[in-house]
Design an enzyme around this catalytic site. Sequence first.
Site, mmCIF file in Angstrom:
data_model
loop_
_atom_site.group_PDB
_atom_site.id
_atom_site.type_symbol
_atom_site.label_atom_id
_atom_site.label_comp_id
_atom_site.label_asym_id
_atom_site.label_seq_id
_atom_site.Cartn_x
_atom_site.Cartn_y
_atom_site.Cartn_z
ATOM 1 N N ILE A 165 90.231 72.583 20.548
ATOM 2 C CA ILE A 165 89.975 71.691 19.808
ATOM 3 C C ILE A 165 90.870 71.827 18.381
ATOM 4 C CG2 ILE A 165 88.305 70.066 19.071
ATOM 5 C CD1 ILE A 165 86.949 70.649 21.659
ATOM 6 N N CYS A 166 91.709 70.893 18.028
ATOM 7 C CA CYS A 166 92.431 71.406 16.742
ATOM 8 C C CYS A 166 90.842 69.801 15.686
ATOM 9 C CB CYS A 166 93.405 71.185 16.434
ATOM 10 S SG CYS A 166 94.625 72.404 17.139
ATOM 11 N N GLN A 167 90.576 70.659 14.930
ATOM 12 C CA GLN A 167 89.641 69.539 13.794
ATOM 13 C C GLN A 167 90.440 69.831 12.087
ATOM 14 O OE1 GLN A 167 86.789 71.210 12.748
ATOM 15 N NE2 GLN A 167 87.364 69.266 11.505
ATOM 16 N N LEU A 212 90.673 66.455 17.389
ATOM 17 C CA LEU A 212 88.852 65.807 17.728
ATOM 18 C C LEU A 212 89.209 64.482 16.364
ATOM 19 C CD1 LEU A 212 86.333 65.752 17.645
ATOM 20 C CD2 LEU A 212 86.235 67.076 15.231
ATOM 21 N N TYR A 260 93.625 69.809 22.053
ATOM 22 C CA TYR A 260 93.203 68.641 21.964
ATOM 23 C C TYR A 260 92.536 68.158 20.450
ATOM 24 C CZ TYR A 260 90.878 69.209 26.775
ATOM 25 O OH TYR A 260 91.014 69.615 28.436
#
Length: 141
Positions: A98-100, A125, A123
């Site tokens: 998950i990249c945020q 965020l 993904y």
Amino acid sequence: MEAKILTFVQAQWPLLLAAVALIIMIFKGPLTRKAAGISEVDAKTAVQLINHEEAVVIDVREQKEWAQGHLPGARHIPLGDLPKYMKDLEKHRGHHVICQCASGMRSARAAASLKKAGFDKIYSLKGGISAWRGAGLPVEK
């Protein structure tokens, strides 16, 4: 009437150009993510991936932003430094990643880079840390 419109356009062309550019930017983000095959996850789904699938979270914000608070257990790799860390990230290739970021724009670019490098379960965020905080989820410093 046509003369008034033409006069207005001639006088306000920089403002109109800026408005068109803003509209393109607003709609380009979601279209680019879809075209790149990047899935967005909301905060609730991200929590499920972290807790049940041992998802890796990569925070691509800058150091100042990171220091103000980040997702628990997140790994800090600023977007500009991501190419330098690709080899190190190879060990996470089979995991959910998950990249945020702050709002979801930079994380979508990071996710696209990882997707291009062969990562499958990538993904972004949706809404970034702002959405995470808005959902009442914890951050650490």
